[in-house]
Design an enzyme around this catalytic site. Structure first.
Site, PDB file in Angstrom:
ATOM      1  N   CYS A   1      42.674  41.314  36.484  1.00 17.34           N
ATOM      2  CA  CYS A   1      43.655  42.381  36.731  1.00 17.34           C
ATOM      3  C   CYS A   1      43.437  43.214  37.992  1.00 17.34           C
ATOM      4  O   CYS A   1      44.287  43.223  38.888  1.00 17.34           O
ATOM      5  CB  CYS A   1      43.670  43.367  35.578  1.00 17.34           C
TER       6      CYS A   1
ATOM      7  N   HIS B   1      45.322  50.704  36.232  1.00 16.97           N
ATOM      8  CA  HIS B   1      44.029  49.998  36.323  1.00 16.97           C
ATOM      9  C   HIS B   1      43.514  49.848  37.760  1.00 16.97           C
ATOM     10  O   HIS B   1      42.886  48.850  38.101  1.00 16.97           O
ATOM     11  CB  HIS B   1      44.121  48.600  35.656  1.00 16.97           C
TER      12      HIS B   1
END
Ligand SMILES: *[C@@H]1O[C@H](CO)[C@@H](O)[C@H](O)[C@H]1NC(C)=O
Length: 587
Positions: free
Chosen positions: A84, A145
Protein backbone atom coordinates in the site's frame (compact mmCIF):
# COMPACT_ATOMS: atom_id res chain seq x y z
CA UNK A 1 -31.83 25.70 -43.56
CA UNK A 2 -31.43 28.32 -40.85
CA UNK A 3 -30.02 25.69 -38.53
CA UNK A 4 -27.59 24.65 -41.20
CA UNK A 5 -26.46 28.24 -41.70
CA UNK A 6 -25.97 28.76 -37.95
CA UNK A 7 -23.94 25.60 -37.82
CA UNK A 8 -21.70 26.64 -40.70
CA UNK A 9 -21.18 30.07 -39.16
CA UNK A 10 -20.20 28.37 -35.91
CA UNK A 11 -17.79 26.08 -37.72
CA UNK A 12 -16.22 29.10 -39.40
CA UNK A 13 -15.88 30.92 -36.07
CA UNK A 14 -14.27 27.89 -34.46
CA UNK A 15 -11.89 27.26 -37.36
CA UNK A 16 -10.82 30.90 -37.60
CA UNK A 17 -10.64 31.13 -33.80
CA UNK A 18 -8.31 28.15 -33.52
CA UNK A 19 -6.19 29.56 -36.31
CA UNK A 20 -5.77 33.08 -34.96
CA UNK A 21 -5.27 32.13 -31.31
CA UNK A 22 -1.55 32.07 -30.56
CA UNK A 23 -0.42 28.48 -30.11
CA UNK A 24 1.47 29.07 -26.87
CA UNK A 25 -1.63 30.49 -25.21
CA UNK A 26 -3.17 27.03 -25.35
CA UNK A 27 -2.00 24.63 -22.70
CA UNK A 28 -1.83 21.03 -23.90
CA UNK A 29 -5.04 20.14 -22.10
CA UNK A 30 -6.89 22.69 -24.20
CA UNK A 31 -7.13 20.28 -27.10
CA UNK A 32 -9.86 18.64 -24.98
CA UNK A 33 -13.16 20.47 -25.04
CA UNK A 34 -12.87 21.66 -21.47
CA UNK A 35 -11.15 20.72 -18.27
CA UNK A 36 -12.85 17.61 -16.91
CA UNK A 37 -13.59 16.78 -13.31
CA UNK A 38 -11.71 13.81 -11.93
CA UNK A 39 -13.21 10.99 -9.93
CA UNK A 40 -10.64 8.46 -8.76
CA UNK A 41 -11.86 5.19 -7.34
CA UNK A 42 -9.04 3.38 -5.58
CA UNK A 43 -9.57 -0.13 -4.21
CA UNK A 44 -7.29 -1.66 -1.60
CA UNK A 45 -5.66 -5.07 -2.24
CA UNK A 46 -8.12 -5.97 -5.01
CA UNK A 47 -6.88 -8.68 -7.39
CA UNK A 48 -7.17 -8.22 -11.15
CA UNK A 49 -8.98 -11.56 -11.38
CA UNK A 50 -11.70 -10.56 -8.91
CA UNK A 51 -13.61 -8.52 -11.50
CA UNK A 52 -16.00 -9.74 -14.14
CA UNK A 53 -14.51 -7.41 -16.74
CA UNK A 54 -11.10 -9.01 -16.14
CA UNK A 55 -12.41 -12.54 -16.53
CA UNK A 56 -14.03 -13.50 -13.24
CA UNK A 57 -17.17 -15.51 -13.99
CA UNK A 58 -18.22 -16.33 -10.44
CA UNK A 59 -18.21 -12.95 -8.66
CA UNK A 60 -20.76 -10.32 -9.63
CA UNK A 61 -19.24 -6.88 -10.25
CA UNK A 62 -21.80 -5.31 -12.64
CA UNK A 63 -20.97 -1.68 -11.82
CA UNK A 64 -17.24 -1.93 -12.42
CA UNK A 65 -17.90 -4.07 -15.51
CA UNK A 66 -20.20 -1.37 -16.89
CA UNK A 67 -17.54 1.26 -16.23
CA UNK A 68 -15.14 -0.81 -18.34
CA UNK A 69 -17.73 -1.19 -21.13
CA UNK A 70 -18.29 2.55 -21.19
CA UNK A 71 -14.61 3.37 -21.01
CA UNK A 72 -11.12 2.18 -21.84
CA UNK A 73 -9.79 -0.94 -20.13
CA UNK A 74 -6.06 -1.38 -19.57
CA UNK A 75 -4.85 -4.96 -19.32
CA UNK A 76 -1.21 -4.30 -18.41
CA UNK A 77 -1.67 -1.57 -15.82
CA UNK A 78 1.10 -1.70 -13.23
CA UNK A 79 1.46 -0.50 -9.67
CA UNK A 80 4.86 0.93 -8.77
CA UNK A 81 4.97 -1.25 -5.65
CA UNK A 82 3.23 -4.38 -4.45
CA UNK A 83 2.15 -2.97 -1.06
CA UNK A 84 0.00 0.00 0.00
CA UNK A 85 2.13 2.89 1.25
CA UNK A 86 4.75 3.01 -1.55
CA UNK A 87 2.22 2.28 -4.28
CA UNK A 88 -0.05 5.10 -3.11
CA UNK A 89 2.87 7.49 -2.82
CA UNK A 90 3.82 6.70 -6.42
CA UNK A 91 0.25 7.13 -7.66
CA UNK A 92 -0.05 10.55 -6.06
CA UNK A 93 3.38 11.86 -7.05
CA UNK A 94 3.96 10.17 -10.42
CA UNK A 95 7.37 9.01 -9.14
CA UNK A 96 8.91 5.71 -8.13
CA UNK A 97 8.52 5.55 -4.36
CA UNK A 98 12.26 5.21 -3.93
CA UNK A 99 12.59 8.83 -5.11
CA UNK A 100 10.37 10.19 -2.35
CA UNK A 101 11.88 7.86 0.25
CA UNK A 102 8.52 6.09 0.66
CA UNK A 103 10.17 2.68 0.93
CA UNK A 104 12.06 0.86 3.63
CA UNK A 105 15.23 -1.13 3.71
CA UNK A 106 14.41 -2.96 6.93
CA UNK A 107 11.38 -5.03 6.09
CA UNK A 108 8.78 -2.48 7.26
CA UNK A 109 6.92 -2.64 4.01
CA UNK A 110 4.33 0.02 4.86
CA UNK A 111 3.82 2.65 7.55
CA UNK A 112 3.19 0.69 10.74
CA UNK A 113 1.73 3.35 13.04
CA UNK A 114 -0.47 6.38 12.65
CA UNK A 115 1.85 8.04 15.17
CA UNK A 116 5.12 7.35 13.34
CA UNK A 117 7.00 10.39 12.07
CA UNK A 118 7.51 8.98 8.54
CA UNK A 119 5.22 9.82 5.66
CA UNK A 120 4.93 11.53 2.32
CA UNK A 121 7.55 14.30 2.63
CA UNK A 122 6.18 17.84 2.51
CA UNK A 123 8.36 18.71 -0.50
CA UNK A 124 6.69 16.03 -2.65
CA UNK A 125 4.09 17.38 -5.06
CA UNK A 126 0.87 15.40 -5.53
CA UNK A 127 -1.60 15.75 -8.39
CA UNK A 128 -4.07 17.01 -5.79
CA UNK A 129 -1.71 19.93 -5.14
CA UNK A 130 -1.36 20.70 -8.85
CA UNK A 131 -5.10 20.53 -9.39
CA UNK A 132 -5.84 22.69 -6.37
CA UNK A 133 -3.39 25.29 -7.67
CA UNK A 134 -5.15 25.09 -11.04
CA UNK A 135 -8.46 26.00 -9.41
CA UNK A 136 -9.95 22.59 -8.67
CA UNK A 137 -11.85 21.72 -5.53
CA UNK A 138 -10.12 18.67 -4.12
CA UNK A 139 -11.24 16.03 -1.63
CA UNK A 140 -10.12 12.67 -0.32
CA UNK A 141 -12.62 10.29 1.22
CA UNK A 142 -11.33 7.09 2.81
CA UNK A 143 -7.91 5.61 3.40
CA UNK A 144 -4.70 7.65 3.36
CA UNK A 145 -1.84 5.58 4.88
CA UNK A 146 0.83 8.12 3.90
CA UNK A 147 1.62 9.52 7.34
CA UNK A 148 0.36 12.24 9.62
CA UNK A 149 2.81 14.38 11.59
CA UNK A 150 6.57 15.01 11.44
CA UNK A 151 7.76 16.44 14.73
CA UNK A 152 4.88 17.52 16.90
CA UNK A 153 1.31 16.42 17.42
CA UNK A 154 -0.87 18.22 14.94
CA UNK A 155 1.85 19.60 12.64
CA UNK A 156 0.18 17.26 10.11
CA UNK A 157 3.04 17.67 7.68
CA UNK A 158 2.09 14.42 5.89
CA UNK A 159 -1.67 14.89 6.21
CA UNK A 160 -3.88 14.94 3.08
CA UNK A 161 -4.61 18.62 3.71
CA UNK A 162 -0.87 19.33 3.50
CA UNK A 163 -0.74 17.51 0.18
CA UNK A 164 -3.28 19.36 -1.91
CA UNK A 165 -6.60 18.08 -0.60
CA UNK A 166 -8.96 20.73 0.69
CA UNK A 167 -11.21 18.20 2.35
CA UNK A 168 -10.47 14.92 4.02
CA UNK A 169 -12.75 12.50 5.76
CA UNK A 170 -11.40 9.09 6.46
CA UNK A 171 -8.72 7.03 8.09
CA UNK A 172 -5.23 8.56 8.15
CA UNK A 173 -3.87 5.08 8.67
CA UNK A 174 -4.93 1.80 7.11
CA UNK A 175 -7.40 1.76 9.93
CA UNK A 176 -9.51 -1.23 9.17
CA UNK A 177 -6.73 -3.56 10.14
CA UNK A 178 -6.95 -2.71 13.80
CA UNK A 179 -10.64 -2.18 14.03
CA UNK A 180 -11.90 -5.66 14.53
CA UNK A 181 -10.91 -8.57 16.64
CA UNK A 182 -9.57 -10.48 13.67
CA UNK A 183 -6.52 -8.34 13.07
CA UNK A 184 -6.31 -7.26 16.66
CA UNK A 185 -5.38 -10.85 17.42
CA UNK A 186 -2.62 -10.60 14.83
CA UNK A 187 -1.19 -7.43 16.32
CA UNK A 188 -1.40 -8.92 19.79
CA UNK A 189 0.44 -11.90 18.41
CA UNK A 190 3.13 -9.55 17.15
CA UNK A 191 3.34 -7.85 20.53
CA UNK A 192 3.61 -11.18 22.31
CA UNK A 193 6.30 -12.21 19.85
CA UNK A 194 8.13 -8.96 20.69
CA UNK A 195 7.87 -9.67 24.40
CA UNK A 196 9.04 -13.19 23.80
CA UNK A 197 12.14 -11.84 22.08
CA UNK A 198 12.76 -9.57 25.06
CA UNK A 199 12.23 -12.29 27.61
CA UNK A 200 14.11 -15.04 25.86
CA UNK A 201 17.62 -13.85 26.87
CA UNK A 202 16.43 -13.56 30.44
CA UNK A 203 15.26 -17.15 30.62
CA UNK A 204 18.64 -18.91 30.84
CA UNK A 205 19.78 -16.44 33.46
CA UNK A 206 16.63 -16.99 35.48
CA UNK A 207 16.98 -20.76 35.17
CA UNK A 208 20.60 -20.65 36.25
CA UNK A 209 19.74 -18.50 39.19
CA UNK A 210 16.87 -20.78 40.11
CA UNK A 211 19.07 -23.86 39.91
CA UNK A 212 21.75 -22.18 42.00
CA UNK A 213 19.27 -21.22 44.65
CA UNK A 214 17.60 -24.58 44.70
CA UNK A 215 20.95 -26.23 45.24
CA UNK A 216 21.90 -23.84 48.03
CA UNK A 217 20.53 -24.90 51.38
CA UNK A 218 19.30 -21.45 52.43
CA UNK A 219 15.94 -20.28 53.62
CA UNK A 220 15.11 -17.89 50.69
CA UNK A 221 15.75 -20.04 47.64
CA UNK A 222 12.85 -19.25 45.38
CA UNK A 223 12.47 -15.49 45.71
CA UNK A 224 14.23 -14.49 42.43
CA UNK A 225 12.32 -17.17 40.52
CA UNK A 226 9.08 -15.94 41.96
CA UNK A 227 9.88 -12.35 41.08
CA UNK A 228 10.85 -13.29 37.54
CA UNK A 229 7.65 -15.28 37.04
CA UNK A 230 5.61 -12.44 38.46
CA UNK A 231 7.31 -10.00 36.06
CA UNK A 232 6.61 -12.30 33.09
CA UNK A 233 2.95 -12.61 34.09
CA UNK A 234 2.65 -8.84 34.48
CA UNK A 235 4.25 -8.19 31.09
CA UNK A 236 1.92 -10.70 29.47
CA UNK A 237 -1.09 -9.10 31.10
CA UNK A 238 0.15 -5.68 29.97
CA UNK A 239 0.34 -6.91 26.39
CA UNK A 240 -3.28 -8.09 26.60
CA UNK A 241 -4.35 -4.76 28.06
CA UNK A 242 -2.26 -2.86 25.56
CA UNK A 243 -4.09 -4.55 22.68
CA UNK A 244 -7.14 -2.30 22.69
CA UNK A 245 -4.90 0.73 23.15
CA UNK A 246 -2.84 -0.31 20.14
CA UNK A 247 -6.10 -0.63 18.21
CA UNK A 248 -7.17 2.82 19.29
CA UNK A 249 -3.77 4.27 18.43
CA UNK A 250 -4.19 3.45 14.73
CA UNK A 251 -7.85 3.06 14.27
CA UNK A 252 -9.66 6.37 14.10
CA UNK A 253 -11.50 8.68 11.74
CA UNK A 254 -10.53 12.23 10.94
CA UNK A 255 -12.53 15.05 9.44
CA UNK A 256 -9.95 17.48 8.08
CA UNK A 257 -7.58 18.14 10.98
CA UNK A 258 -9.77 16.77 13.78
CA UNK A 259 -10.13 13.26 15.09
CA UNK A 260 -13.87 12.62 15.15
CA UNK A 261 -14.18 8.94 15.97
CA UNK A 262 -11.78 6.92 18.05
CA UNK A 263 -11.77 4.01 17.87
CA UNK A 264 -13.37 3.66 14.49
CA UNK A 265 -16.80 2.04 14.25
CA UNK A 266 -15.87 -0.14 11.33
CA UNK A 267 -19.37 -1.24 10.25
CA UNK A 268 -20.44 2.37 9.64
CA UNK A 269 -17.52 3.44 7.47
CA UNK A 270 -18.92 2.36 4.09
CA UNK A 271 -22.12 4.39 4.51
CA UNK A 272 -20.19 7.31 5.96
CA UNK A 273 -17.88 7.37 2.95
CA UNK A 274 -20.80 7.28 0.53
CA UNK A 275 -22.51 10.17 2.29
CA UNK A 276 -19.30 12.20 2.23
CA UNK A 277 -18.80 11.51 -1.48
CA UNK A 278 -22.40 12.57 -2.21
CA UNK A 279 -22.03 15.70 -0.16
CA UNK A 280 -18.80 16.69 -1.87
CA UNK A 281 -20.08 15.99 -5.40
CA UNK A 282 -23.12 18.12 -4.71
CA UNK A 283 -21.17 21.04 -3.26
CA UNK A 284 -18.47 20.89 -5.96
CA UNK A 285 -20.79 20.37 -8.94
CA UNK A 286 -20.25 23.84 -10.37
CA UNK A 287 -16.48 23.98 -10.19
CA UNK A 288 -13.95 21.63 -11.60
CA UNK A 289 -13.16 19.07 -8.91
CA UNK A 290 -11.02 16.12 -7.94
CA UNK A 291 -12.59 13.49 -5.73
CA UNK A 292 -10.50 10.55 -4.63
CA UNK A 293 -12.56 7.78 -3.08
CA UNK A 294 -10.03 5.52 -1.44
CA UNK A 295 -11.94 2.44 -0.36
CA UNK A 296 -11.08 0.40 2.72
CA UNK A 297 -12.40 -2.53 0.67
CA UNK A 298 -11.11 -5.23 0.06
CA UNK A 299 -8.37 -5.16 2.66
CA UNK A 300 -8.72 -7.43 5.68
CA UNK A 301 -10.60 -7.56 8.00
CA UNK A 302 -13.23 -7.40 5.23
CA UNK A 303 -15.94 -5.59 7.19
CA UNK A 304 -19.09 -6.28 5.17
CA UNK A 305 -22.66 -5.12 5.72
CA UNK A 306 -25.54 -7.55 6.21
CA UNK A 307 -26.76 -6.88 2.68
CA UNK A 308 -23.69 -8.49 1.14
CA UNK A 309 -22.76 -11.05 3.78
CA UNK A 310 -23.21 -14.46 2.19
CA UNK A 311 -23.96 -12.92 -1.21
CA UNK A 312 -21.06 -14.53 -3.11
CA UNK A 313 -19.83 -18.05 -3.66
CA UNK A 314 -16.38 -16.99 -2.36
CA UNK A 315 -16.88 -16.44 1.35
CA UNK A 316 -16.35 -13.17 3.15
CA UNK A 317 -13.74 -12.02 0.61
CA UNK A 318 -16.11 -12.40 -2.32
CA UNK A 319 -18.89 -10.71 -0.34
CA UNK A 320 -16.61 -7.78 0.31
CA UNK A 321 -15.69 -7.46 -3.40
CA UNK A 322 -19.39 -7.39 -4.26
CA UNK A 323 -19.97 -4.69 -1.66
CA UNK A 324 -17.10 -2.69 -3.16
CA UNK A 325 -18.74 -2.99 -6.56
CA UNK A 326 -22.02 -1.77 -5.11
CA UNK A 327 -20.27 1.24 -3.56
CA UNK A 328 -18.68 2.05 -6.93
CA UNK A 329 -22.17 1.91 -8.45
CA UNK A 330 -23.48 4.26 -5.78
CA UNK A 331 -20.77 6.85 -6.40
CA UNK A 332 -21.25 6.66 -10.18
CA UNK A 333 -24.98 7.09 -9.58
CA UNK A 334 -24.33 10.28 -7.60
CA UNK A 335 -22.23 11.62 -10.42
CA UNK A 336 -25.08 10.94 -12.82
CA UNK A 337 -27.65 12.47 -10.49
CA UNK A 338 -25.63 15.70 -10.36
CA UNK A 339 -25.48 15.74 -14.17
CA UNK A 340 -21.70 15.38 -14.12
CA UNK A 341 -21.32 12.14 -16.05
CA UNK A 342 -20.14 13.69 -19.32
CA UNK A 343 -17.78 16.20 -17.70
CA UNK A 344 -15.96 13.76 -15.47
CA UNK A 345 -13.04 11.49 -16.16
CA UNK A 346 -13.50 8.44 -13.94
CA UNK A 347 -10.54 6.23 -13.13
CA UNK A 348 -10.74 2.92 -11.30
CA UNK A 349 -7.77 0.94 -10.01
CA UNK A 350 -6.35 -1.02 -7.08
CA UNK A 351 -3.18 -0.10 -5.19
CA UNK A 352 -1.68 -3.56 -5.90
CA UNK A 353 -2.62 -7.19 -6.35
CA UNK A 354 -4.44 -9.52 -4.00
CA UNK A 355 -2.71 -11.13 -1.04
CA UNK A 356 -2.16 -14.86 -1.43
CA UNK A 357 -0.89 -15.28 2.12
CA UNK A 358 -4.09 -13.88 3.65
CA UNK A 359 -5.58 -17.26 4.50
CA UNK A 360 -7.03 -18.68 7.65
CA UNK A 361 -7.68 -22.41 7.84
CA UNK A 362 -7.62 -22.69 4.06
CA UNK A 363 -10.25 -19.95 3.63
CA UNK A 364 -9.04 -17.20 1.29
CA UNK A 365 -9.06 -13.66 2.71
CA UNK A 366 -7.17 -12.14 -0.21
CA UNK A 367 -7.79 -11.57 -3.88
CA UNK A 368 -7.42 -13.67 -7.00
CA UNK A 369 -4.82 -12.33 -9.42
CA UNK A 370 -6.25 -14.03 -12.46
CA UNK A 371 -3.58 -16.52 -13.47
CA UNK A 372 -0.69 -14.12 -13.00
CA UNK A 373 2.07 -15.41 -10.80
CA UNK A 374 2.42 -14.20 -7.21
CA UNK A 375 0.57 -11.49 -5.36
CA UNK A 376 0.72 -8.68 -2.84
CA UNK A 377 4.14 -7.96 -1.41
CA UNK A 378 6.18 -9.72 -4.10
CA UNK A 379 8.26 -7.10 -5.82
CA UNK A 380 8.40 -8.31 -9.39
CA UNK A 381 5.92 -11.11 -9.98
CA UNK A 382 3.04 -9.95 -12.11
CA UNK A 383 0.26 -10.93 -9.68
CA UNK A 384 1.39 -8.34 -7.11
CA UNK A 385 1.56 -5.39 -9.48
CA UNK A 386 -0.76 -5.93 -12.47
CA UNK A 387 -4.01 -4.31 -11.42
CA UNK A 388 -7.30 -3.22 -12.98
CA UNK A 389 -7.13 0.10 -14.82
CA UNK A 390 -10.27 1.67 -16.26
CA UNK A 391 -10.69 5.20 -17.63
CA UNK A 392 -14.13 6.50 -18.56
CA UNK A 393 -14.82 9.88 -20.12
CA UNK A 394 -18.00 9.77 -22.19
CA UNK A 395 -17.70 11.33 -25.61
CA UNK A 396 -13.94 11.74 -25.30
CA UNK A 397 -12.67 8.19 -24.87
CA UNK A 398 -14.03 5.44 -27.06
CA UNK A 399 -16.27 3.09 -25.11
CA UNK A 400 -15.11 -0.50 -24.94
CA UNK A 401 -11.55 0.10 -26.10
CA UNK A 402 -9.05 -2.38 -24.63
CA UNK A 403 -5.35 -1.50 -24.43
CA UNK A 404 -2.63 -4.07 -23.78
CA UNK A 405 0.33 -1.68 -23.74
CA UNK A 406 2.23 -1.47 -20.40
CA UNK A 407 1.04 1.53 -18.37
CA UNK A 408 1.62 2.59 -14.78
CA UNK A 409 -0.41 4.06 -11.95
CA UNK A 410 2.24 6.78 -11.96
CA UNK A 411 0.85 7.91 -15.34
CA UNK A 412 -2.21 9.34 -13.62
CA UNK A 413 -0.13 12.26 -12.36
CA UNK A 414 0.95 13.81 -15.68
CA UNK A 415 -2.33 12.81 -17.37
CA UNK A 416 -4.35 14.78 -14.83
CA UNK A 417 -1.91 17.70 -14.93
CA UNK A 418 -2.21 18.12 -18.70
CA UNK A 419 -5.97 17.68 -18.74
CA UNK A 420 -6.27 20.40 -16.12
CA UNK A 421 -4.12 22.69 -18.25
CA UNK A 422 -1.22 22.55 -15.78
CA UNK A 423 2.37 21.48 -16.28
CA UNK A 424 3.99 18.78 -14.12
CA UNK A 425 6.84 20.15 -11.99
CA UNK A 426 10.14 20.50 -13.84
CA UNK A 427 12.48 20.46 -10.83
CA UNK A 428 12.26 16.69 -10.31
CA UNK A 429 12.01 13.45 -12.21
CA UNK A 430 8.43 12.43 -13.00
CA UNK A 431 8.31 8.77 -14.01
CA UNK A 432 4.69 8.73 -15.19
CA UNK A 433 3.68 9.61 -18.77
CA UNK A 434 0.65 11.41 -20.17
CA UNK A 435 -1.77 8.64 -21.12
CA UNK A 436 -4.19 10.71 -23.22
CA UNK A 437 -2.55 9.91 -26.57
CA UNK A 438 -2.73 6.18 -25.83
CA UNK A 439 -6.22 6.29 -24.31
CA UNK A 440 -7.63 8.29 -27.18
CA UNK A 441 -6.07 6.03 -29.78
CA UNK A 442 -3.67 8.47 -31.41
CA UNK A 443 -0.69 6.79 -33.00
CA UNK A 444 2.69 7.44 -31.46
CA UNK A 445 5.26 6.10 -29.07
CA UNK A 446 3.99 3.91 -26.25
CA UNK A 447 4.25 5.65 -22.87
CA UNK A 448 6.84 3.34 -21.35
CA UNK A 449 9.65 1.47 -23.00
CA UNK A 450 10.93 0.41 -19.56
CA UNK A 451 9.30 -0.04 -16.17
CA UNK A 452 11.16 -0.95 -12.98
CA UNK A 453 9.69 -3.16 -10.29
CA UNK A 454 10.98 -2.54 -6.79
CA UNK A 455 10.49 -4.46 -3.58
CA UNK A 456 11.28 -1.97 -0.80
CA UNK A 457 14.52 -0.32 -1.98
CA UNK A 458 15.65 -3.39 -3.94
CA UNK A 459 15.10 -3.62 -7.68
CA UNK A 460 13.55 -7.04 -8.23
CA UNK A 461 12.59 -6.85 -11.89
CA UNK A 462 12.38 -4.70 -15.00
CA UNK A 463 10.09 -4.75 -18.02
CA UNK A 464 10.93 -3.77 -21.57
CA UNK A 465 8.54 -3.17 -24.40
CA UNK A 466 10.75 -2.14 -27.32
CA UNK A 467 9.52 1.08 -28.92
CA UNK A 468 9.56 -0.58 -32.35
CA UNK A 469 7.22 -3.32 -31.08
CA UNK A 470 7.64 -7.01 -30.38
CA UNK A 471 7.04 -8.90 -27.16
CA UNK A 472 7.09 -7.41 -23.68
CA UNK A 473 10.19 -8.78 -21.93
CA UNK A 474 10.52 -9.11 -18.22
CA UNK A 475 13.77 -9.62 -16.36
CA UNK A 476 13.84 -10.81 -12.73
CA UNK A 477 17.02 -10.05 -10.78
CA UNK A 478 15.67 -11.20 -7.41
CA UNK A 479 12.65 -13.34 -6.55
CA UNK A 480 11.18 -14.27 -3.15
CA UNK A 481 11.51 -17.88 -2.01
CA UNK A 482 8.09 -19.46 -1.89
CA UNK A 483 7.15 -22.12 0.58
CA UNK A 484 8.36 -25.40 -1.05
CA UNK A 485 5.83 -26.65 -3.54
CA UNK A 486 3.63 -23.54 -3.12
CA UNK A 487 3.13 -20.36 -5.11
CA UNK A 488 3.47 -17.94 -2.19
CA UNK A 489 5.19 -17.40 1.16
CA UNK A 490 2.45 -19.09 3.17
CA UNK A 491 3.08 -18.82 6.89
CA UNK A 492 4.50 -15.30 6.60
CA UNK A 493 2.24 -12.23 6.37
CA UNK A 494 4.14 -11.18 3.25
CA UNK A 495 7.24 -12.33 1.32
CA UNK A 496 10.56 -10.65 2.15
CA UNK A 497 12.39 -8.39 -0.35
CA UNK A 498 15.96 -9.21 0.67
CA UNK A 499 18.02 -11.45 2.92
CA UNK A 500 17.86 -15.23 3.16
CA UNK A 501 14.22 -15.31 2.04
CA UNK A 502 15.00 -14.30 -1.55
CA UNK A 503 17.06 -15.67 -4.44
CA UNK A 504 19.25 -13.39 -6.55
CA UNK A 505 19.50 -14.61 -10.16
CA UNK A 506 22.67 -14.47 -12.23
CA UNK A 507 22.02 -14.55 -15.08
CA UNK A 508 18.62 -12.99 -14.37
CA UNK A 509 15.42 -14.85 -15.23
CA UNK A 510 13.95 -13.73 -18.54
CA UNK A 511 10.30 -14.07 -19.56
CA UNK A 512 8.29 -13.06 -22.58
CA UNK A 513 5.18 -11.81 -20.79
CA UNK A 514 3.28 -11.35 -24.04
CA UNK A 515 3.53 -15.05 -24.87
CA UNK A 516 3.82 -16.35 -21.30
CA UNK A 517 1.81 -13.96 -19.09
CA UNK A 518 1.85 -16.46 -16.21
CA UNK A 519 5.68 -16.26 -16.13
CA UNK A 520 5.82 -20.04 -16.08
CA UNK A 521 8.67 -20.67 -18.56
CA UNK A 522 11.92 -18.77 -18.10
CA UNK A 523 13.70 -18.40 -21.44
CA UNK A 524 17.14 -19.85 -22.02
CA UNK A 525 19.95 -18.61 -24.31
CA UNK A 526 19.46 -21.72 -26.42
CA UNK A 527 15.71 -21.38 -26.87
CA UNK A 528 15.78 -17.59 -27.27
CA UNK A 529 18.51 -16.23 -29.54
CA UNK A 530 17.82 -12.66 -28.31
CA UNK A 531 18.46 -13.74 -24.68
CA UNK A 532 21.76 -11.92 -24.06
CA UNK A 533 20.82 -8.94 -26.22
CA UNK A 534 17.62 -8.36 -24.23
CA UNK A 535 19.44 -8.72 -20.89
CA UNK A 536 22.12 -6.27 -22.02
CA UNK A 537 19.60 -3.70 -23.21
CA UNK A 538 17.59 -3.89 -19.97
CA UNK A 539 20.78 -3.73 -17.86
CA UNK A 540 21.73 -0.49 -19.62
CA UNK A 541 18.27 0.95 -18.96
CA UNK A 542 18.54 -0.04 -15.28
CA UNK A 543 21.93 1.66 -15.03
CA UNK A 544 20.52 4.81 -16.64
CA UNK A 545 17.54 4.75 -14.28
CA UNK A 546 19.84 4.29 -11.25
CA UNK A 547 21.81 7.32 -12.41
CA UNK A 548 18.70 9.47 -11.97
CA UNK A 549 18.13 8.46 -8.33
CA UNK A 550 19.05 10.87 -5.56
CA UNK A 551 19.49 9.80 -1.95
CA UNK A 552 16.28 10.36 0.00
CA UNK A 553 15.63 9.80 3.70
CA UNK A 554 13.79 6.49 3.90
CA UNK A 555 10.48 7.26 5.56
CA UNK A 556 9.66 3.66 6.44
CA UNK A 557 12.94 2.94 8.26
CA UNK A 558 13.60 3.42 11.97
CA UNK A 559 13.41 5.83 13.70
CA UNK A 560 10.68 7.24 11.43
CA UNK A 561 8.80 3.94 11.38
CA UNK A 562 8.53 3.66 15.17
CA UNK A 563 5.58 4.60 17.31
CA UNK A 564 6.23 8.05 18.73
CA UNK A 565 3.99 8.76 21.74
CA UNK A 566 4.35 12.51 21.15
CA UNK A 567 2.65 12.15 17.76
CA UNK A 568 -0.27 10.04 18.94
CA UNK A 569 -3.62 11.65 18.11
CA UNK A 570 -5.95 11.16 21.01
CA UNK A 571 -9.49 12.42 21.05
CA UNK A 572 -11.41 13.15 24.23
CA UNK A 573 -8.38 12.65 26.50
CA UNK A 574 -6.90 9.39 27.71
CA UNK A 575 -7.85 6.61 26.97
CA UNK A 576 -8.61 8.27 23.60
CA UNK A 577 -12.27 7.75 23.09
CA UNK A 578 -14.74 9.93 21.24
CA UNK A 579 -17.46 9.72 18.65
CA UNK A 580 -18.60 12.87 16.89
CA UNK A 581 -19.76 11.13 13.72
CA UNK A 582 -23.37 10.18 13.18
CA UNK A 583 -23.85 6.45 12.68
CA UNK A 584 -25.89 5.61 9.61
CA UNK A 585 -25.72 1.86 10.01
CA UNK A 586 -23.91 -0.71 7.97
CA UNK A 587 -24.20 -0.91 4.19
C1 LIG B 1 -13.28 -14.97 -8.85
O1 LIG B 1 -12.78 -14.36 -7.65
C2 LIG B 1 -12.76 -15.21 -6.51
C3 LIG B 1 -12.37 -14.37 -5.30
O2 LIG B 1 -11.07 -13.88 -5.39
C4 LIG B 1 -11.82 -16.36 -6.78
O3 LIG B 1 -11.78 -17.22 -5.66
C5 LIG B 1 -12.28 -17.12 -8.01
O4 LIG B 1 -11.35 -18.12 -8.32
C6 LIG B 1 -12.44 -16.19 -9.20
N1 LIG B 1 -13.09 -16.92 -10.25
C7 LIG B 1 -12.67 -16.94 -11.51
C8 LIG B 1 -13.46 -17.80 -12.44
O5 LIG B 1 -11.73 -16.27 -11.88
Amino acid sequence: MLQFRIRSIWTLVVVVGTWILPAEAQPRGASWRRRPNFLILLADDLGLGDLGCYGNSTLRTPNIDRLAQEGVKLTQHLAAASVCTPSRAALLTGRYPIRSGMVSSEGQRVLQWAAASGGLPPQEVTFARILQDAGYLTALVGKWHLGLSCASLGDHCHHPLSHGFQRFVGTPFSAMGECTQWVLTQKLGRLRAGLHVLLRPLCPAVLAMAAGHLLRPTRLPRAPVLWASLAAVLLSAASVLLGPLVARADCFLMRNHSVTQQPLRAPGVATLMLREAAHFLHSARRSPFLLVVSFLHVHTPLVTGPRFLGSSPHGIYGDNVQELDWMVGEVLGMLEAEGLREDTLVYFTSDHGGSLEAQVDGQQYGGWNGGYRGGKGMGGWEGGIRVPGIFRWPGQLEAGRVIHEPTSLMDVFPTLCYLAGAEPPRDRVIDGRDLMPLLSGSPGRPPHEFLFHYCEDVLHAARWHPARGGPVWKVHYVTPNFRPGAGACYGLPVCPCSGPGVTPHDPPLLFDVSGDPGEARPLTPRAEPRFWRVLGRVARAVARHRGTLRAAALQLDAPRSLWDPRLQPCCGGFPCRCDREPFFGAA
